[in-house]
Design a protein around this motif. Sequence first.
Motif, PDB file in Angstrom:
ATOM      1  N   SER A   1       0.414  -0.975   0.161  1.00 32.76           N
ATOM      2  CA  SER A   1      -0.364  -0.051  -0.205  1.00 32.76           C
ATOM      3  C   SER A   1       0.897   0.679  -0.199  1.00 32.76           C
ATOM      4  O   SER A   1       1.577   1.260   0.592  1.00 32.76           O
ATOM      5  N   ILE A   2       0.700   2.161  -0.402  1.00 32.92           N
ATOM      6  CA  ILE A   2       0.935   3.641  -1.067  1.00 32.92           C
ATOM      7  C   ILE A   2      -0.261   4.729  -0.256  1.00 32.92           C
ATOM      8  O   ILE A   2      -1.479   4.580  -0.941  1.00 32.92           O
ATOM      9  N   SER A   3       0.248   5.544   0.048  1.00 28.78           N
ATOM     10  CA  SER A   3      -0.741   6.527   1.227  1.00 28.78           C
ATOM     11  C   SER A   3       0.697   7.923   1.597  1.00 28.78           C
ATOM     12  O   SER A   3       1.258   7.229   1.961  1.00 28.78           O
ATOM     13  N   GLY A   4       0.005   9.047   1.152  1.00 24.36           N
ATOM     14  CA  GLY A   4       0.742  10.152   2.365  1.00 24.36           C
ATOM     15  C   GLY A   4      -0.303  11.243   1.497  1.00 24.36           C
ATOM     16  O   GLY A   4      -1.781  11.535   1.420  1.00 24.36           O
ATOM     17  N   THR A   5       0.649  12.229   1.574  1.00 22.00           N
ATOM     18  CA  THR A   5       0.087  13.802   1.153  1.00 22.00           C
ATOM     19  C   THR A   5       1.239  14.451   0.253  1.00 22.00           C
ATOM     20  O   THR A   5       2.420  14.483   0.212  1.00 22.00           O
ATOM     21  N   THR A   6       0.413  14.682  -0.719  1.00 19.59           N
ATOM     22  CA  THR A   6       1.503  15.761  -1.681  1.00 19.59           C
ATOM     23  C   THR A   6       2.455  16.833  -1.082  1.00 19.59           C
ATOM     24  O   THR A   6       1.939  17.291  -0.098  1.00 19.59           O
ATOM     25  N   GLY A   7       2.912  17.862  -2.031  1.00 19.22           N
ATOM     26  CA  GLY A   7       3.550  18.786  -1.746  1.00 19.22           C
ATOM     27  C   GLY A   7       2.968  20.328  -1.953  1.00 19.22           C
ATOM     28  O   GLY A   7       1.729  19.772  -2.981  1.00 19.22           O
ATOM     29  N   PRO A   8       2.988  21.034  -1.985  1.00 17.19           N
ATOM     30  CA  PRO A   8       2.015  22.154  -1.795  1.00 17.19           C
ATOM     31  C   PRO A   8       1.714  21.920  -3.838  1.00 17.19           C
ATOM     32  O   PRO A   8       2.419  21.846  -4.261  1.00 17.19           O
ATOM     33  N   ALA A   9       0.972  23.255  -3.669  1.00 16.16           N
ATOM     34  CA  ALA A   9       0.894  23.018  -5.412  1.00 16.16           C
ATOM     35  C   ALA A   9       2.018  24.188  -6.624  1.00 16.16           C
ATOM     36  O   ALA A   9       2.635  24.839  -5.941  1.00 16.16           O
ATOM     37  N   VAL A  10       2.407  23.255  -7.745  1.00 11.88           N
ATOM     38  CA  VAL A  10       3.827  24.189  -8.110  1.00 11.88           C
ATOM     39  C   VAL A  10       3.045  24.434  -9.622  1.00 11.88           C
ATOM     40  O   VAL A  10       2.365  23.826 -10.718  1.00 11.88           O
ATOM     41  N   PRO A  11       2.569  25.231 -10.061  1.00  9.92           N
ATOM     42  CA  PRO A  11       2.269  25.980 -11.436  1.00  9.92           C
ATOM     43  C   PRO A  11       2.597  25.669 -12.233  1.00  9.92           C
ATOM     44  O   PRO A  11       4.157  25.070 -12.559  1.00  9.92           O
ATOM     45  N   LEU A  12       2.268  25.285 -13.852  1.00  9.71           N
ATOM     46  CA  LEU A  12       2.533  25.106 -14.338  1.00  9.71           C
ATOM     47  C   LEU A  12       2.504  26.359 -15.711  1.00  9.71           C
ATOM     48  O   LEU A  12       1.492  27.385 -15.632  1.00  9.71           O
ATOM     49  N   PRO A  13       3.868  26.750 -16.257  1.00  3.82           N
ATOM     50  CA  PRO A  13       3.837  27.836 -17.319  1.00  3.82           C
ATOM     51  C   PRO A  13       2.076  28.118 -18.124  1.00  3.82           C
ATOM     52  O   PRO A  13       1.150  28.854 -18.800  1.00  3.82           O
ATOM     53  N   SER A  14       1.683  26.865 -18.581  1.00  2.00           N
ATOM     54  CA  SER A  14       0.326  26.626 -19.378  1.00  2.00           C
ATOM     55  C   SER A  14      -0.503  27.039 -18.737  1.00  2.00           C
ATOM     56  O   SER A  14      -2.396  26.632 -19.492  1.00  2.00           O
ATOM     57  N   GLY A  15      -0.816  26.679 -17.915  1.00  2.00           N
ATOM     58  CA  GLY A  15      -2.386  26.642 -16.618  1.00  2.00           C
ATOM     59  C   GLY A  15      -1.844  25.299 -16.210  1.00  2.00           C
ATOM     60  O   GLY A  15      -1.730  24.851 -16.411  1.00  2.00           O
TER      61      GLY A  15
END
Length: 126
Positions: free
Chosen positions: A82-96
Amino acid sequence: MEVPIQGYLVHSDNSDSSHSHKLYITSWDGRPVHTHHFSGHTSFDVGHNHYYAGVTEPAPSGVQHVHNYMTRTSFNDGHIHSISGTTGPAVPLPSGGHYHFFEGYTTVDGRVPHRHAYHGRTGNED
């Protein structure tokens, strides 16, 4: 603190005595929500690795946020993890849109008890 959410509930029509429901959240505190697909492979340990894929839990759109995630690996060498966790914060993409980094370790499983490392980044928001 109360946070108003909106969504819908889907009932599973299993033919056995058990049944389940899934809650799909469509807004959180008046804001639309979104998810991300993620996939990858684990580290190579004890002679094998595993593949995994899943969808993050919903999170509010338009504000800084993280997502929880959970999935199971492919069946390799007679077992899964099993894999579980919490992502890091949002990283913006240049194209939106944006993506999130994630990393961690699987649960300990297998004939020879072991775990695997994994890391990656989600796809753009769904």
